[in-house]
Design an enzyme around this catalytic site. Sequence first.
Site, PDB file in Angstrom:
ATOM      1  N   ASP A  63       0.839  -1.205   0.000  1.00 43.01           N
ATOM      2  CA  ASP A  63       0.000   0.000   0.000  1.00 43.01           C
ATOM      3  C   ASP A  63       0.868   1.248   0.000  1.00 43.01           C
ATOM      4  O   ASP A  63       1.438   1.615   1.027  1.00 43.01           O
ATOM      5  CB  ASP A  63      -0.938  -0.005   1.211  1.00 43.01           C
ATOM      6  N   ASP A  74      -0.679   5.516  -7.263  1.00 47.49           N
ATOM      7  CA  ASP A  74      -1.203   4.598  -6.257  1.00 47.49           C
ATOM      8  C   ASP A  74      -1.099   3.147  -6.707  1.00 47.49           C
ATOM      9  O   ASP A  74      -1.504   2.800  -7.816  1.00 47.49           O
ATOM     10  CB  ASP A  74      -2.668   4.941  -5.963  1.00 47.49           C
TER      11      ASP A  74
END
Length: 428
Positions: A105, A306
């Site tokens: 992440d 991301d």
Amino acid sequence: MHYIPLIFFLTSLIFSPTISTNILNGVTLELTHVDYGRQLTKFEHLKICALRSQIRTAYLTARLFPNSKNPYNQANIPFHPSGAYEYVLEFSMGTPPQPYTFILDTGSDLIWTQCKPCKQCVKQPAPLFEPTKSSTFSLLPCSNKMCQDLQDREQCISNQCIYSYSYGDLTYSYGPLSREIFTLGTTNKVKMPFTFGCGIQNGGDLNNASGIAGFGRASYSFVSQLGVPGFSYCMTDNINKKSPLKFGSQAEIYSNIFAPVQTTPFIPAFSQDYSTVYFVSMTGITVGTTWLKIPRSVFADGTIVDSGTAFTQMPEAAYNEFREAFLSIVKLPFSKESPEGLECFSSKKIRPSRVKVPNVIFHFQGMDMHLPRKNYVMDLDKKGLMCLTMQMTSDLFILGNEQQKNMQVMYDLANNRLAIAPTQCDKQ
């Protein structure tokens, strides 16, 4: 939220001294897609990635834009523990080492896994980590710098640092901040100490992983603790093939890649809440030979790079311009078979894969990202569909991982910039 007493946990553990070791560059890990081995059809994979991207977008924009009119923040999207992530990595913890899988992440910082004794835990594939069975485990006191840097620190109990960390999809973890030896690498293995959260009260969805490894910029993130100049992934275009994750300098990362390397600087986040997230400055989009007439204000807040969002998210003004330019060349009708949140176009007479599509370029400050066909279109020949793997949102640009496939993408931490170069990732 009511938390369980920790006195028994804190007093029953074996304490060991902090271990020091040299950190080596050149470590390689493998990323596994969360849909690996699930034998999904292309259409099924398309639908589930679209849904995960919507949920991930709702998480990101809900924090940045609490008053957003983004439809993904509304009740029609299941905004609950969801596992809205895309890739996991594996490394071992403890002495003797035990393997665990962690969600990668880049939008968060803390490393954490679930630990015994666990009073509330979520489903995971591996047995819970048992601190009392590792000779190198220790707890961190509240005076430790990592504890002081952790903004979500909950409290001190018996001078032990207790953290509370939550995510926009309602996943959370609570427990003592701890220290342990991690064993990294698929071939050449490296052992080094890491600070991590030993979660004894957890909730949400780990998407069949055992924890989350935050790759953000805070001092307690995975990459900050590793101490390397940067990290880089190269995502394959086949979800059933592993993708390499490398660490080191730009010269090391790109040593066997002969395509030109382009870079664009990371820019400060416009919101302090996201100071550790990776933003870059997007300046425009070209479709075919046309630079799209997108208002500059659309790009003003920057673009998030991301790992956890599958499909690139475009603010409405940009998406509408992109769609119009795309269809002016492709000239296919909208299909009612389109999954929720995606646009597909019908091509029943000609195989979609044979329909010519325009060149697409994402322009960033000092960098032009050329998207191959596979990076923005999914051809479903058996269904007679061509689907865009980009989605419309009302707020913020997010560069998804589908658009980054078959590119060596490096987060150059030493020089505060993003680097890319096209390559065949399954051969790296």
